[in-house]
Design an enzyme around this catalytic site. Sequence first.
Site, PDB file in Angstrom:
ATOM      1  N   MET A  79      22.292  29.192  22.385  1.00  0.00           N
ATOM      2  CA  MET A  79      23.029  28.122  21.713  1.00  0.00           C
ATOM      3  C   MET A  79      24.500  28.116  22.119  1.00  0.00           C
ATOM      4  SD  MET A  79      21.309  28.400  17.923  1.00  0.00           S
ATOM      5  CE  MET A  79      22.179  26.965  17.267  1.00  0.00           C
ATOM      6  N   HIS A  80      25.193  27.071  21.736  1.00  0.00           N
ATOM      7  CA  HIS A  80      26.661  26.953  21.755  1.00  0.00           C
ATOM      8  C   HIS A  80      27.287  26.741  23.133  1.00  0.00           C
ATOM      9  CE1 HIS A  80      25.985  28.500  17.772  1.00  0.00           C
ATOM     10  NE2 HIS A  80      25.835  29.750  18.169  1.00  0.00           N
ATOM     11  N   ASP A 236      17.545  29.115  20.126  1.00  0.00           N
ATOM     12  CA  ASP A 236      16.687  30.278  20.331  1.00  0.00           C
ATOM     13  C   ASP A 236      16.134  30.869  19.044  1.00  0.00           C
ATOM     14  OD1 ASP A 236      19.227  31.145  19.600  1.00  0.00           O
ATOM     15  OD2 ASP A 236      19.520  32.404  21.367  1.00  0.00           O
TER      16      ASP A 236
END
EC number: 2.7.1.17
Length: 486
Positions: A79-80, A236
């Site tokens: 992520m991110h 995830d």
Amino acid sequence: MYLGLDLGTSEIKAMVIDDQGQILASEGEPLTVQRPHPLWSEQHPTDWWQATQRVIGRLRHKIPQRWGEILAIGLSGQMHGAVLLSREDRILRPAILWNDARCAEECEELTRNAPQLHQVAGNLAMPGFTAPKLLWVARHEPEIFAQLATVLLPKDYLRWMMSGDKVSDMSDAAGTLWLDVAKRDWSDSLLAACGLSRDMMPRLVEGNAPSGYLKADIAREWGLSDKVVIAGGGGDNAASAVGIGAINPGDGFISLGTSGVLFAVNDCYRPNPQSAVHAFCHALPQRWHQMSVMLTAASALRWLCQLLGTNETTLLSEVAQFSRAEQRLAPIFLPYLSGERTPHNDPLATGAFHGMTHATDRAALGYAVLEGVTFGIADGLAVLQQAGTRLAQSSLIGGGARSVWWGQLMADTLNLPIVTHSGGEAGGALGAARLGWLATGGDEQLVCSKPHIDQRFIPDVNRQDVLFARLERYRRLYQQQRQLRQ
């Protein structure tokens, strides 16, 4: 059959399951992280795509007779991360990853510029999130920011390469700090605080919904139909939750990997940002989840083994022989080797052993490390409970789940039944494949069934008085450390 792709930081994993939920084949391809400057962590998106091509080629050769039966592809990913595309869809710079820490000042700037941030996004502004990364680019690389037309998350770059569609799902988008997490839609005000607009964001779909189809040229190259559906997918941890059947309120899991995660499913949006709890959308509709995240978990055990010149199997076997009387006298370990997120949001926190004597041996140190990580998870559970989350039991996944002794310690400390599952290490790739199955009409209760329970650990009340007293000392030691830094 259904294909799941999980784009991690160190590896891309691929898995194929059939319509009975059985895993038919899996493959992986390693990835590397570039750190050109202190605090930086980057990868080039083209490396992800090349690794995907290689892993698909090997997976295809494993099941050549059935490969063409794949009906859908699901996606999971780290992520991110920020993939920046120009108006001509050219990659403007390497992707800035979730563990990049360069933008602490921009976190403060975002908090000042968006006073509604915590309530709308459900999270504190931390360097790991996507939004402050874009503020950093605007400040330090203005020539790149001026060319920016689209921001994609890592797994969504793979989707774009496969389908030509710029789409994300709710769970991954919730990790950007640009999503109105309760409404499951982009927040125009949070985007504006970063100099962005809605037309620079991908279209949003639920994780179990179709997002598009495999492009004809990629379908021919991969030996698949161009009618293959690509599901929305998930971040995830949300995808891993789908993989182990954590899909209803009260479900949860603990992941003991490099970092430690306590994931809890909610039926509504329950932010608790003041305790550094993450509140995100789940990968399934009308569900949310909370996460407490500690930055050092099973990696603390690897660190200790390297210091002591031993291996994890040997040390764990020695810890398993550690008596209860010895546990009372063991040092207390603060596991903050990389700072900490939940509940402290303290990047300056450091690790420590407290209470060592001449009698302290490596089994005592091993016990202290396992206990300290467990106490960190207990801190995370406490702040989730303060936000109204209740768990009936928790699954245990990740490398730490292999230790029976650690599983019992978790149950005793958290006062919560803990279960482990066969295939629990499949993680995000299995969840991604299941989301692909759902996108073609699969029944949620069948597709997202919980895997077989291997072991169940019930809290032992006879051990809890000692553990709870040591947990209280652990918490006081952190507060003392923080006061000494003031």
